[in-house]
Design an enzyme around this catalytic site. Sequence first.
Site, PDB file in Angstrom:
ATOM      1  N   ASN A  34      34.529  45.837  42.278  1.00 29.80           N
ATOM      2  CA  ASN A  34      35.568  46.201  43.272  1.00 29.80           C
ATOM      3  C   ASN A  34      34.539  46.331  44.493  1.00 29.80           C
ATOM      4  OD1 ASN A  34      35.395  48.382  43.274  1.00 29.80           O
ATOM      5  ND2 ASN A  34      35.908  48.920  41.250  1.00 29.80           N
ATOM      6  N   SER A  35      35.975  45.957  45.137  1.00 34.57           N
ATOM      7  CA  SER A  35      34.400  46.280  46.700  1.00 34.57           C
ATOM      8  C   SER A  35      34.734  48.269  47.061  1.00 34.57           C
ATOM      9  CB  SER A  35      35.324  45.357  47.890  1.00 34.57           C
ATOM     10  OG  SER A  35      36.944  46.073  47.867  1.00 34.57           O
TER      11      SER A  35
END
Length: 231
Positions: A34-35
């Site tokens: 994920n970011s």
Amino acid sequence: IAGRAAARDLAGLRVAVSAGGTREHLDPVRFLGNSSSGLMGWALARAAALRGAAVTLVAANVSLPAPADLDLIPVTSTADLAAAMTTAAQEADIVVMAAAPADYTPASASDTKLKKTGDAGLELDLVQTTDVLASLVRGRTDPRQVLVGFAAETPTPDHGLLELGRAKLARKGCDLLVLNEVGRDKVFGRSTSEIVIISAETARPPLAGSKDELAHRIWDEARAVRAAKVE
Ligand code: CTP
Ligand code: CA
């Protein structure tokens, strides 16, 4: 902020903070991730160290310079994060789970690079990872230990931010939950944010500011919970 930082009001406390986003490898070069940038966890760790706490920072895939005066433990997957945080939590007076752990991991990972076969699609078989925060709450041996979670939620007309946060807080059983609203243009990778800190009894007014400022507010609240438990 500078005045508060100088207060060293977390001296004598040991804290564990997780930061970043975990990666679940499919093969040696590919992962599900994920970011999460790690900025909030970094701000929390720096603020705690400035205020005199002994800090363990468990960092999942964060590409920021290592802060000074703390114990940095790099991890990759949610399983790694669970192991490192479980160890760190045994010694910690306050634990803050600011990391974004992957919720699913491949049922099996390949030791060799996956190859395409013809023009067929690919189905992934995923299993749920350990809920680190919930397991830290369950495994808590010192009732004076303060556990803080984060929740990034996307409210809908039917379910507002506070309602989603209350449900998550009840599910996790932690002392405090730091809520923020996410959308495509919100929060990730930015240096400012807007949060609401809730406990089972209270919801503080929303706070907006730099992640450094918000980190100090979060420690203020965690410290108050700690003081109430210790007295
Ligand atoms: N968390 C955790 N272990 C996981 C997933 C989340 O410890 N496997 C922690 C996060 O670090 C955060 C809190 O739990 O402090 C809430 O994370 P969130 O992703 O919002 O909650 P989930 O329980 O995973 O629920 P969902 O993603 O379905 O909303
Ligand atoms: Ca999740």
